[in-house]
Motif scaffolding. Structure first.
Motif, PDB file in Angstrom:
ATOM      1  N   ALA A 114       8.759  76.784  11.812  1.00  0.00           N
ATOM      2  CA  ALA A 114       8.707  76.217  13.023  1.00  0.00           C
ATOM      3  C   ALA A 114       7.684  76.719  14.284  1.00  0.00           C
ATOM      4  O   ALA A 114       7.796  78.029  14.146  1.00  0.00           O
ATOM      5  N   ASP A 115       7.292  75.983  14.937  1.00  0.00           N
ATOM      6  CA  ASP A 115       6.386  76.473  16.122  1.00  0.00           C
ATOM      7  C   ASP A 115       7.419  76.822  17.297  1.00  0.00           C
ATOM      8  O   ASP A 115       6.960  77.998  18.103  1.00  0.00           O
ATOM      9  N   VAL A 116       8.669  76.411  17.365  1.00  0.00           N
ATOM     10  CA  VAL A 116       9.572  76.486  18.506  1.00  0.00           C
ATOM     11  C   VAL A 116      10.676  76.557  17.867  1.00  0.00           C
ATOM     12  O   VAL A 116      11.126  75.406  16.939  1.00  0.00           O
ATOM     13  N   ILE A 117      11.618  77.496  17.945  1.00  0.00           N
ATOM     14  CA  ILE A 117      13.141  77.648  17.744  1.00  0.00           C
ATOM     15  C   ILE A 117      13.812  77.740  18.968  1.00  0.00           C
ATOM     16  O   ILE A 117      13.701  78.340  19.834  1.00  0.00           O
ATOM     17  N   PHE A 118      14.651  76.861  18.996  1.00  0.00           N
ATOM     18  CA  PHE A 118      15.903  76.814  19.926  1.00  0.00           C
ATOM     19  C   PHE A 118      17.420  77.139  19.260  1.00  0.00           C
ATOM     20  O   PHE A 118      17.436  76.549  18.090  1.00  0.00           O
ATOM     21  N   ILE A 119      17.947  77.896  20.066  1.00  0.00           N
ATOM     22  CA  ILE A 119      19.140  78.135  19.543  1.00  0.00           C
ATOM     23  C   ILE A 119      20.363  77.552  20.847  1.00  0.00           C
ATOM     24  O   ILE A 119      20.109  78.221  21.877  1.00  0.00           O
ATOM     25  N   ASN A 120      21.160  76.610  20.533  1.00  0.00           N
ATOM     26  CA  ASN A 120      22.077  76.029  21.532  1.00  0.00           C
ATOM     27  C   ASN A 120      23.497  76.809  21.246  1.00  0.00           C
ATOM     28  O   ASN A 120      24.080  76.713  20.406  1.00  0.00           O
ATOM     29  N   ARG A 149       3.374  69.790  15.909  1.00  0.00           N
ATOM     30  CA  ARG A 149       4.063  71.029  16.010  1.00  0.00           C
ATOM     31  C   ARG A 149       5.681  70.861  15.698  1.00  0.00           C
ATOM     32  O   ARG A 149       5.976  69.758  15.701  1.00  0.00           O
ATOM     33  N   LYS A 150       6.066  71.800  15.080  1.00  0.00           N
ATOM     34  CA  LYS A 150       7.491  71.849  14.570  1.00  0.00           C
ATOM     35  C   LYS A 150       8.584  72.341  15.361  1.00  0.00           C
ATOM     36  O   LYS A 150       8.439  73.528  16.093  1.00  0.00           O
ATOM     37  N   LEU A 151       9.632  71.972  15.676  1.00  0.00           N
ATOM     38  CA  LEU A 151      10.872  72.269  16.170  1.00  0.00           C
ATOM     39  C   LEU A 151      12.024  72.539  15.238  1.00  0.00           C
ATOM     40  O   LEU A 151      12.271  71.736  14.397  1.00  0.00           O
ATOM     41  N   TYR A 152      12.837  73.615  15.489  1.00  0.00           N
ATOM     42  CA  TYR A 152      14.027  73.915  14.794  1.00  0.00           C
ATOM     43  C   TYR A 152      15.118  74.130  15.736  1.00  0.00           C
ATOM     44  O   TYR A 152      14.934  74.796  16.614  1.00  0.00           O
ATOM     45  N   ILE A 153      16.094  73.394  15.479  1.00  0.00           N
ATOM     46  CA  ILE A 153      17.295  73.712  16.578  1.00  0.00           C
ATOM     47  C   ILE A 153      18.454  74.143  15.840  1.00  0.00           C
ATOM     48  O   ILE A 153      18.952  73.445  14.713  1.00  0.00           O
TER      49      ILE A 153
END
Length: 474
Positions: A38-44, A1-5
């Protein structure tokens, strides 16, 4: 799985994203630079100014459009906005699946599992202990040369304009062993510059109240030993020892002379002469201090609850220049704070003339819900006045920055090469110890991560331009 931050705001947020990436990596995720895959996108997120929040909302709508094409995608909000706007994000606007505060990243496996089951998940609990000291950050978008090292979290300074104490919690310092170990590992992996991070690094404290232990070089040691070894360097309440920021700074500087050390941010009420003497003692501690003034008027500073006066700030500037004449000083300035008069605005301009800041971050005042200023004062300065005052301060700083840059012409600076210039692969780009970008022609004998002596020949409004000294002499 892929993560984008994607990260917004201060260096602390970018550092936090590296911690999150590490936790997610342990869960089997790999990072990607393309959010649509991405499978999960996080925005900090950042809550310091309103326009930062608006940018985040707009970005979340873009991510939502991508999710419509990939229904299994999870979107999460991290950081300061997460704590402040959790109900809006989850319930009213339904923009996200996960909301997680800056002290709750260890709960990510549980929150991701809930999201995978179709449950909107939230954890924004603040902690008095969490420092993530045992987590080795994944360096995101790294040049392999410079890295952030967090030394503390939270803030106890209740500046009336600032939301950080409410979104990041109380101040707590990180175990110095873990800090030194992280910095040493970075050096061993090829990094040549670390920036020690904290909302207020000068209030760093670990252990008891006694004098800090002797520096490593006075003990004839090259590293911290096992903490179970009775002869090793150790800190803690149990031994009645204390380590302040000057002591920590010295320990990191002693890792290796080739490791440059920077720090941010300092508070004018807390920066000590001991810190300045430590900077002077070690050549690899960079001669640059970021010392936010916010206003040049004592009445406005009192309203801001900055706990120092104009005179106190000037004394700190005088001491810095006396002890470290070559030190660069940068600052933050808030323009148009509640009830600020024209005369008080002029006080800020005159302090800028006195301090001669190398560069500055300037902002018009933006009321943040929940802060002391929002509760106590009216945001009564018209936007047209704020804009005009901002332009005056911007013009003043541009003149000062250029003047300060011109003073480097003809001098030779030790520059750490970051890589190629943004404009041309025929030029290298790097930073001087004063945190100034320096551009100079490529010499194939050098590469990113090397130090070179550069003779400064000219400058632009924001950059020094020169040649490697050996090339000039040839």
């Amino acid at each position: 799985r892929k993560l984008y931050i994607e990260s917004y705001g201060c260096a602390m947020n970018f550092s936090d994203s590296e911690i999150v990436a590490s936790i997610m990596q342990d869960m089997g995720f790999e990072t990607t630079s393309q959010y649509k895959e991405a499978d999960v996108i996080f925005i900090n997120t950042c809550s310091i100014r309103d326009n930062a929040e608006q940018r985040v909302r707009n970005r979340l709508r873009e991510f939502g459009a991508a999710k419509n094409k990939r229904p299994g995608m999870t979107i999460g909000v991290l950081g300061c906005m997460a704590e402040r706007l959790k109900s809006k994000f989850l319930e009213e606007e339904k923009l996200v699946d996960i909301v997680i505060g800056p002290d709750s990243y260890r709960d990510l496996p549980n929150l991701i599992a809930q999201s995978d089951d179709g449950i909107r998940a939230v954890n924004v609990l603040l902690s008095r202990e969490e420092t993530y000291a045992d987590i080795s950050p994944v360096r995101l978008n790294s040049n392999g040369i410079s890295a952030f090292v967090s030394i503390m979290r939270g803030c106890d300074n209740m500046c009336s304009f600032c939301v950080v104490p409410f979104t990041r919690g109380r101040e707590r310092s990180r175990d110095p062993h873990s800090i030194v170990q992280e910095a040493r590992e970075l050096f061993e992996n090829g990094y040549r510059e670390v920036t020690l991070l904290g909302q207020n690094v000068d209030s760093y404290k670990w252990g008891g109240t006694a004098s800090p232990p002797a520096p490593l070089q006075e003990r004839g040691e090259n590293e911290l030993q096992d903490e179970n070894d009775p002869n090793s360097l150790s800190f803690g309440e149990g031994r009645g020892e204390a380590l302040n920021f000057a002591g920590l700074l010295e320990l990191v500087a002693q890792i290796n002379p080739l490791l440059r050390v920077r720090f941010s941010t300092s508070h004018p009420k807390d920066i000590t002469d001991e810190v300045l003497h430590t900077m002077k003692k070690y050549e690899n501690i960079c001669n640059h201090i970021h010392l936010p003034v916010q206003s040049g008027n004592s009445r406005v500073l009192e309203l801001m609850n900055r706990t120092y006066t104009r005179e106190w700030y000037i004394e700190r500037i005088d001491t810095i220049k006396k002890l470290i004449p070559d030190c660069a000083v940068s600052t933050d300035i808030i323009i148009g704070f509640c009830t600020e008069t024209e005369e008080e605005h002029q006080d800020t301009l005159s302090l800028m003339d006195y301090a001669q800041f190398d560069f500055a971050y300037m902002y018009t005042y933006s009321e943040r819900p929940g802060t002391l200023a929002a509760k106590r004062f009216e945001d009564d300065i018209p936007e047209t006045v704020k804009t005009r005052r901002f332009n005056e301060i911007l013009k003043k700083q541009q003149e000062c920055s250029l003047k300060r840059l011109e003073q480097h012409i003809g001098k030779t600076h030790k520059v750490l090469i970051d890589g190629f210039s943004k404009k041309s692969d025929n030029d290298f780009s790097g930073k001087s110890e004063h945190n100034i970008t320096v551009v100079f022609p490529v010499n194939k004998a050098y590469k990113a991560g090397d130090y070179v002596d550069v003779k400064i020949e000219r400058c632009t409004p924001a950059t020094l331009i020169g040649k490697i000294k050996a090339d000039v002499e040839i």
